[in-house]
Write a protein that holds these residues in place. Structure first.
Motif, PDB file in Angstrom:
ATOM      1  N   ALA A   1       0.943  -1.154   0.143  1.00 22.87           N
ATOM      2  CA  ALA A   1       0.327  -0.283   0.418  1.00 22.87           C
ATOM      3  C   ALA A   1       0.973   1.268  -0.197  1.00 22.87           C
ATOM      4  CB  ALA A   1      -1.323   0.237   1.423  1.00 22.87           C
ATOM      5  N   PRO A   2       0.186   2.161  -0.582  1.00 24.66           N
ATOM      6  CA  PRO A   2       1.490   3.282  -0.486  1.00 24.66           C
ATOM      7  C   PRO A   2       1.562   4.432   1.377  1.00 24.66           C
ATOM      8  CG  PRO A   2      -1.075   4.400  -1.001  1.00 24.66           C
ATOM      9  CD  PRO A   2      -0.665   2.581  -0.634  1.00 24.66           C
ATOM     10  N   LYS A   3       2.147   5.440   1.480  1.00 23.17           N
ATOM     11  CA  LYS A   3       2.101   5.253   2.532  1.00 23.17           C
ATOM     12  C   LYS A   3       0.813   6.586   3.309  1.00 23.17           C
ATOM     13  CE  LYS A   3       5.030   8.782   5.583  1.00 23.17           C
ATOM     14  NZ  LYS A   3       5.927   9.715   5.236  1.00 23.17           N
ATOM     15  N   LEU A   4       0.707   6.757   4.136  1.00 27.00           N
ATOM     16  CA  LEU A   4      -0.847   6.856   4.491  1.00 27.00           C
ATOM     17  C   LEU A   4       0.373   7.730   5.753  1.00 27.00           C
ATOM     18  CD1 LEU A   4      -4.095   6.947   4.194  1.00 27.00           C
ATOM     19  CD2 LEU A   4      -3.766   5.299   6.755  1.00 27.00           C
ATOM     20  N   ALA A   5      -0.472   9.276   5.137  1.00 28.55           N
ATOM     21  CA  ALA A   5       0.380  10.717   5.969  1.00 28.55           C
ATOM     22  C   ALA A   5      -0.678  10.291   7.550  1.00 28.55           C
ATOM     23  CB  ALA A   5       0.114  11.400   5.332  1.00 28.55           C
TER      24      ALA A   5
ATOM     25  N   ASP B   1     -19.084  30.889   0.022  1.00 27.07           N
ATOM     26  CA  ASP B   1     -20.347  31.008   1.907  1.00 27.07           C
ATOM     27  C   ASP B   1     -21.304  30.082   1.995  1.00 27.07           C
ATOM     28  OD1 ASP B   1     -20.285  33.803   0.638  1.00 27.07           O
ATOM     29  OD2 ASP B   1     -21.055  33.646  -0.716  1.00 27.07           O
ATOM     30  N   LEU B   2     -20.427  28.619   2.457  1.00 27.26           N
ATOM     31  CA  LEU B   2     -20.900  27.662   2.038  1.00 27.26           C
ATOM     32  C   LEU B   2     -19.770  27.243   3.510  1.00 27.26           C
ATOM     33  CD1 LEU B   2     -21.823  25.772  -0.451  1.00 27.26           C
ATOM     34  CD2 LEU B   2     -23.186  26.549   1.166  1.00 27.26           C
ATOM     35  N   ARG B   3     -20.335  25.941   4.433  1.00 27.17           N
ATOM     36  CA  ARG B   3     -19.476  25.879   5.443  1.00 27.17           C
ATOM     37  C   ARG B   3     -19.279  24.412   5.206  1.00 27.17           C
ATOM     38  NH1 ARG B   3     -15.554  27.606   8.863  1.00 27.17           N
ATOM     39  NH2 ARG B   3     -15.702  26.078  11.037  1.00 27.17           N
ATOM     40  N   CYS B   4     -18.178  24.271   4.791  1.00 27.94           N
ATOM     41  CA  CYS B   4     -17.676  22.160   4.504  1.00 27.94           C
ATOM     42  C   CYS B   4     -16.835  21.686   5.909  1.00 27.94           C
ATOM     43  CB  CYS B   4     -16.593  22.525   3.016  1.00 27.94           C
ATOM     44  SG  CYS B   4     -17.092  23.330   2.263  1.00 27.94           S
ATOM     45  N   ARG B   5     -17.017  20.559   5.462  1.00 28.39           N
ATOM     46  CA  ARG B   5     -16.651  19.865   5.745  1.00 28.39           C
ATOM     47  C   ARG B   5     -15.692  18.589   5.204  1.00 28.39           C
ATOM     48  NH1 ARG B   5     -18.549  16.724  11.551  1.00 28.39           N
ATOM     49  NH2 ARG B   5     -18.577  19.063  12.432  1.00 28.39           N
ATOM     50  N   VAL B   6     -14.089  19.055   5.295  1.00 26.39           N
ATOM     51  CA  VAL B   6     -13.378  18.207   4.724  1.00 26.39           C
ATOM     52  C   VAL B   6     -12.343  16.714   5.632  1.00 26.39           C
ATOM     53  CG1 VAL B   6     -11.236  17.061   3.313  1.00 26.39           C
ATOM     54  CG2 VAL B   6     -12.370  19.851   3.397  1.00 26.39           C
ATOM     55  N   VAL B   7     -12.611  15.237   5.753  1.00 30.70           N
ATOM     56  CA  VAL B   7     -12.225  14.515   6.385  1.00 30.70           C
ATOM     57  C   VAL B   7     -11.245  13.511   5.398  1.00 30.70           C
ATOM     58  CG1 VAL B   7     -12.750  11.891   7.301  1.00 30.70           C
ATOM     59  CG2 VAL B   7     -14.449  13.879   7.601  1.00 30.70           C
ATOM     60  N   TYR B   8      -9.719  13.323   5.201  1.00 31.09           N
ATOM     61  CA  TYR B   8      -8.999  13.749   4.609  1.00 31.09           C
ATOM     62  C   TYR B   8      -7.688  13.181   5.383  1.00 31.09           C
ATOM     63  CZ  TYR B   8      -6.140  17.126   6.183  1.00 31.09           C
ATOM     64  OH  TYR B   8      -5.559  18.517   7.252  1.00 31.09           O
ATOM     65  N   THR B   9      -7.289  12.478   4.065  1.00 33.16           N
ATOM     66  CA  THR B   9      -5.945  12.067   4.495  1.00 33.16           C
ATOM     67  C   THR B   9      -4.795  12.415   3.359  1.00 33.16           C
ATOM     68  OG1 THR B   9      -3.726  10.450   5.059  1.00 33.16           O
ATOM     69  CG2 THR B   9      -6.074   9.841   3.821  1.00 33.16           C
ATOM     70  N   ALA B  10      -3.924  12.680   3.340  1.00 35.43           N
ATOM     71  CA  ALA B  10      -2.488  12.302   1.609  1.00 35.43           C
ATOM     72  C   ALA B  10      -1.773  10.513   1.621  1.00 35.43           C
ATOM     73  CB  ALA B  10      -1.188  13.055   2.224  1.00 35.43           C
ATOM     74  N   LEU B  11      -1.414  10.747   1.005  1.00 34.12           N
ATOM     75  CA  LEU B  11      -1.028   9.188  -0.199  1.00 34.12           C
ATOM     76  C   LEU B  11       0.282   9.406  -0.570  1.00 34.12           C
ATOM     77  CD1 LEU B  11      -4.309   7.098  -0.564  1.00 34.12           C
ATOM     78  CD2 LEU B  11      -3.287   7.207   1.626  1.00 34.12           C
ATOM     79  N   SER B  12       1.004   8.874  -0.599  1.00 32.99           N
ATOM     80  CA  SER B  12       2.591   9.250  -1.297  1.00 32.99           C
ATOM     81  C   SER B  12       3.441   7.388  -0.932  1.00 32.99           C
ATOM     82  CB  SER B  12       3.197  10.178  -0.482  1.00 32.99           C
ATOM     83  OG  SER B  12       3.912   9.896   0.684  1.00 32.99           O
ATOM     84  N   ASP B  13       4.512   7.816  -2.396  1.00 32.37           N
ATOM     85  CA  ASP B  13       5.424   5.809  -1.953  1.00 32.37           C
ATOM     86  C   ASP B  13       4.573   5.233  -2.558  1.00 32.37           C
ATOM     87  OD1 ASP B  13       7.528   8.000  -1.477  1.00 32.37           O
ATOM     88  OD2 ASP B  13       7.146   7.505   1.235  1.00 32.37           O
ATOM     89  N   TRP B  14       4.347   5.330  -3.846  1.00 34.35           N
ATOM     90  CA  TRP B  14       3.248   4.090  -4.173  1.00 34.35           C
ATOM     91  C   TRP B  14       3.254   3.127  -4.945  1.00 34.35           C
ATOM     92  CZ3 TRP B  14      -2.026   4.922  -4.436  1.00 34.35           C
ATOM     93  CH2 TRP B  14      -2.378   6.176  -3.934  1.00 34.35           C
ATOM     94  N   PRO B  15       3.534   1.812  -3.959  1.00 35.20           N
ATOM     95  CA  PRO B  15       4.472   0.489  -4.771  1.00 35.20           C
ATOM     96  C   PRO B  15       3.672   0.749  -6.217  1.00 35.20           C
ATOM     97  CG  PRO B  15       2.952   0.446  -3.075  1.00 35.20           C
ATOM     98  CD  PRO B  15       2.761   1.415  -3.274  1.00 35.20           C
ATOM     99  N   GLN B  16       4.700  -0.494  -6.787  1.00 38.05           N
ATOM    100  CA  GLN B  16       3.496  -0.118  -8.589  1.00 38.05           C
ATOM    101  C   GLN B  16       2.829  -1.176  -8.595  1.00 38.05           C
ATOM    102  OE1 GLN B  16       7.090  -1.737 -11.246  1.00 38.05           O
ATOM    103  NE2 GLN B  16       5.580  -1.639 -12.552  1.00 38.05           N
ATOM    104  N   GLY B  17       1.828  -0.930  -9.582  1.00 40.63           N
ATOM    105  CA  GLY B  17       0.903  -2.090  -9.536  1.00 40.63           C
ATOM    106  C   GLY B  17      -0.667  -1.058  -9.427  1.00 40.63           C
ATOM    107  N   SER B  18      -2.048  -1.503  -9.583  1.00 40.24           N
ATOM    108  CA  SER B  18      -2.980  -1.310  -9.163  1.00 40.24           C
ATOM    109  C   SER B  18      -3.240  -1.424  -8.168  1.00 40.24           C
ATOM    110  CB  SER B  18      -4.212  -2.513  -9.661  1.00 40.24           C
ATOM    111  OG  SER B  18      -5.182  -1.728  -9.909  1.00 40.24           O
TER     112      SER B  18
END
Length: 830
Positions: free
Chosen positions: A682-686, A778-795
């Motif tokens: 899996a890629p690196k999960l921040a 003019d909207l109030r938003c919630r962002v649920v997130y993470t960052a992904l990097s260092d992806w192994p080759q493949g799908s």
């Protein structure tokens, strides 16, 4: 000449080399002030020239001459980049009918070439500037040689100096233009004992201040200061077409045979070099008999059979009306069916002419053919002599299969076949005058062979995705136009943010290689080393440095690029295809490789009696280990489209379809080699802190990299929206879920009914995400997130599921209860 000085003398010698401005022990001084000169000196150079090959008028429309700095030759540095500041351009006009040209070049009061001390006195003197006049057409960009259109080394084609191609392009004659800052400088007066210019044994003599013309053909060299000298530009003898058109049949053949036997590019290569003695004994008496009878057609047939002694797609005879008559008669008849050989070895019927001989015998599309004229079908195919010469096994086999069913009308043949679901049968067919079956298996079947432009491009709509498509029809055209159209397409596709790019080279028969892969890759791409036979060493010797494709100044990046190849891509087209194949992540898509016809042909051009012409390659390209570069092999697909019953009977473009599917992250039916296996990890999960830093750094969202895009209405009901993304291992992206409302109160209430789940390659990683409330439009938003990097080759497979337990309203619209799924397939190439 501009960009590729050597290339006009050898069409396929790219002459692309990295600029490495080095300095030898010869002193290089800053350009001094213009000298005070009493009396006359050159102020303008004029001249004429003749050429034998019309490629300069095919390839170039912006013609010029230039005063070209010869410092690269003084240093013997073929990679020296000719500076922009030293280039002085002049007017040139060509007469294509007579193949002549004339030019006028006005000299600057003070030139800006490299100062170099060549008097061999052991002291550092002010030195001189040394130039040649040379043909200098514009390939791309502005009129000067710079940017993507750089020039290296020194001029060797249509130049005022004569060079020796068999001796590292040493200058051996002609005229130099030399500028001296004062009357105290000395210059070589001869070649010296080693017969080389600008070496330690050169005798020297005083040189007057200002401009002088130095005639290297006189002994000692003649120095003149005629105000308006006339200098001829020389076409190298090895590059000139060999004109034997006024000779007798036997004299022409003897001269051709002697040159070809000695210089043929693949002499010494098993399976490529003809049995010269056998060929001569078979052909020469026929040529002599044709001469005795004054039979032009017999002469054509003898030379035709001479070319058939080669296993080489670059060997070709233009036999004019004799060839047309021969080919037409030999292929006029057919049996009303066309066949293809499949990957599994079966030979099947792909076309049956209505009411033709095959149809009347009951042969159906899809039938398997097992015998022809009593021989096993594979043996019958292998015995065929096609008119189309080829270099590779697969291309020869394809043409043999086509020509098996060509015959003169009235010819009979027995065919054993098996219709689908029926027992084997044998039928006797009589050939009739028909060409439909022959056309059905042409490499150009269904293709526009007369496009209006050498490059055409458009955007293909695939569902919600837009993919750029460029067809490079020909490299034998206005090269400036080819480059401009190609770059224009890239500009348009980049501006429209296409999901991917397809470059179609399948029907490009060659011309001049342009190294267009340099637009996509910031590193050099090494091609083959060009070699010619040397009379001096009696073996094949390298010509210059190995050819290379240099990075272009302007670089373009697309998430996915595919190049389409096939056996109708010949010669220079294959160099383009090879360059593209070396771009990291490039998909090479095809049922077959490129033709595998790779050699240099400019030195093997012959004019024969009766208006015929002959071509035989004299230069070969080799790899560092000495093996042949591309010849007989071609550029291989890494995504092979199968030759099976489905594709050969299809009315669609199966190769293009496979490329589109690959760019969209799907696997075309039966295609091999292009789909990515699941990634090993899996890629690196921040961490939450790293994810917040990624947001501040402006890292793009995963959706921004996707092929697909959606409208607001697509998110308004439960269901699954899919995204296909192509990434490189080092890329970082934000993986996020965003929900916006009209107020913070509504936002908090909504999230009491929204349950989120983030799944990465089958693992629930929801607990590792970060959350951010922010204002947006003019909207109030919630962002649920993470960052992904260092992806192994493949799908990789990523899913965000937002489950609404109850119907909710965001202050603007209602959202029914249910699962709202964002499904991502991320393909990572090296």
């Amino acid at each position: 000449m501009k960009s590729q000085n050597k290339w006009l003398a050898a069409w396929l010698a790219l002459g692309l080399a990295l600029a490495a401005c080095r300095f030898s022990d010869l002193p290089v001084l800053l350009t001094p002030p213009a000298p005070a000169v009493s009396g006359e000196q050159p102020y303008e150079i004029v001249g004429t020239f003749q050429y034998t090959n019309d490629i300069i008028t095919v390839y170039y429309v912006e013609q010029a001459v230039a005063l070209v700095d010869m410092y690269g030759f003084v240093q013997r540095d073929q990679e020296w980049e000719i500076p922009l500041a030293s280039q002085t351009l002049g007017f040139l006009s060509l007469d294509p009918e007579s193949k002549t040209g004339q030019y006028t070049l006005q000299l600057p009061a003070r030139p800006n070439g490299q100062m170099v001390d060549v008097d061999n006195n052991g002291k550092q003197d002010r030195g001189v500037q040394i130039f040649a006049v040379a043909y200098w057409p514009n390939l791309s960009g502005g009129p000067y040689s710079e940017g993507d259109d750089r020039s290296f080394g020194w001029p060797t084609y249509l130049a005022s100096v004569v060079t020796d191609s068999e001796n590292q392009d040493e200058v051996v004659g002609g005229n130099l233009v030399v500028w001296a800052p004062d009357g105290n400088q000395k210059f070589p007066a001869g070649f010296g004992a080693d017969k080389k210019l600008f070496t330690a044994d050169d005798p020297v003599a005083p040189l007057p201040a200002g401009y002088s013309v130095v005639n290297l053909d006189r002994e000692p060299f003649a120095v003149t200061q005629t105000p308006r000298p006339s200098l001829t530009l020389f076409e190298p003898k090895e590059a000139a077409i060999k004109d034997f058109s006024k000779d007798s049949y036997t004299a022409a053949f003897e001269k051709v045979f002697a040159l070809v036997r000695k210089n043929y590019a693949f002499n010494g290569v098993p399976g490529k070099e003809p049995d010269w003695e056998k060929v001569y004994q078979q052909i020469q008496p026929r040529v002599a008999e044709a001469e005795r009878k004054r039979d032009a057609n017999a002469f054509y047939l003898a030379v035709r059979d001479f070319t058939w002694a080669f296993r080489d797609g670059h060997v070709g005879l233009d036999g004019g009306e004799f060839a047309q008559k021969d080919f037409t008669e030999a292929t006029a008849g057919g049996y009303g069916l066309a066949i293809r050989e499949l990957d599994d070895g079966r030979v099947v019927v792909i076309y049956v002419l209505d009411n033709g001989p095959a149809a009347q015998a009951g042969i159906k599309v899809g039938a398997e053919v097992t015998e022809f004229n009593g021989r096993a079908i594979h043996e019958a195919i292998a015995a065929v002599r096609p008119y189309a010469l080829q270099s590779s096994d697969f291309a020869i086999r394809y043409q043999q299969t086509r020509y098996l069913l060509r015959a003169r009308p009235g010819t009979q043949a027995s065919v054993t076949f098996i219709n689908p679901g029926e027992p084997p049968r044998t039928a006797t067919l009589k050939a009739v005058a028909e060409r439909q079956s022959f056309g059905r298996t042409s490499l150009y079947y269904g293709v526009d062979t007369d496009p209006l432009l050498p490059i055409e491009y458009r955007i293909l709509e695939e569902g919600r995705a837009r993919i750029g498509y460029i067809a490079i029809h020909s490299n034998y055209d206005d090269l400036n136009l080819v480059i401009r159209l190609f770059q224009r397409a890239l500009e348009q596709f980049r501006a429209r943010q296409v999901a991917g790019l397809i470059i179609d080279l399948r029907y490009n028969s060659g011309g001049a290689p342009l190294g267009l892969a340099g637009f996509f890759y910031d590193k050099e791409i090494t091609l083959g080393q060009l070699e010619y036979y040397s009379d001096l060493s009696r073996r094949f010797e390298p010509e210059g440095k190995p050819d290379r494709i240099l990075p272009n100044v302007e670089q373009y990046r697309f998430d996915k690029i595919a190049v389409l190849v096939g056996p109708a891509c010949f010669s220079a087209c294959e160099l383009e295809a090879y360059g593209f194949s070396q771009v990291p992540g490039m998909l090479v898509v095809g049922q077959y490789p490129t033709a595998g016809v790779e050699a240099e042909v400019s030195r093997g051009q012959f004019l024969l009696p009766e208006g015929m012409s002959l071509q035989v390659p004299f230069g070969r390209f080799v790899n560092p280990d000495g093996s042949l570069f591309l010849e007989g092999q071609g550029v291989q697909p890494n995504l092979k489209v199968p030759v099976d019953m489905g594709t050969v009977l299809s009315n669609e473009d199966e190769v293009l379809k496979a490329a589109l599917q690959a760019i969209l992250g799907r696997t075309a039916s039966g295609a091999t080699g292009g789909s990515l296996p699941p990634a090993a990890g899996a890629p690196k999960l921040a961490s939450q802190e790293e994810a917040r830093a990624a947001v501040k750094a402006g890292v793009p969202l995963l959706e921004d990299k996707a092929v697909e895009s959606y409208q607001e209405a697509d998110f308004a009901a439960p269901g699954t929206l899919t995204y296909t993304v192509s990434l490189r291992p080092s890329e970082q992206v934000l993986w996020a879920y965003v929900w916006c409302t009209t107020s913070q109160t509504i936002l908090d209430e909504n999230f009491q009914s929204i349950k989120l789940r983030f799944v990465l390659n089958g693992k629930d990683v929801t607990s590792q995400t970060a959350s951010l409330d922010t204002d947006f439009n003019d909207l109030r938003c919630r962002v649920v997130y993470t960052a992904l990097s260092d992806w192994p080759q493949g799908s990789h497979h990523l899913i965000i599921t937002a489950t609404l337990a109850d119907k909710i309203n965001d202050g603007m619209a209602d959202y029914p209860a249910g699962d709202y799924v964002l499904d991502y397939t991320v393909n990572v190439q090296p």
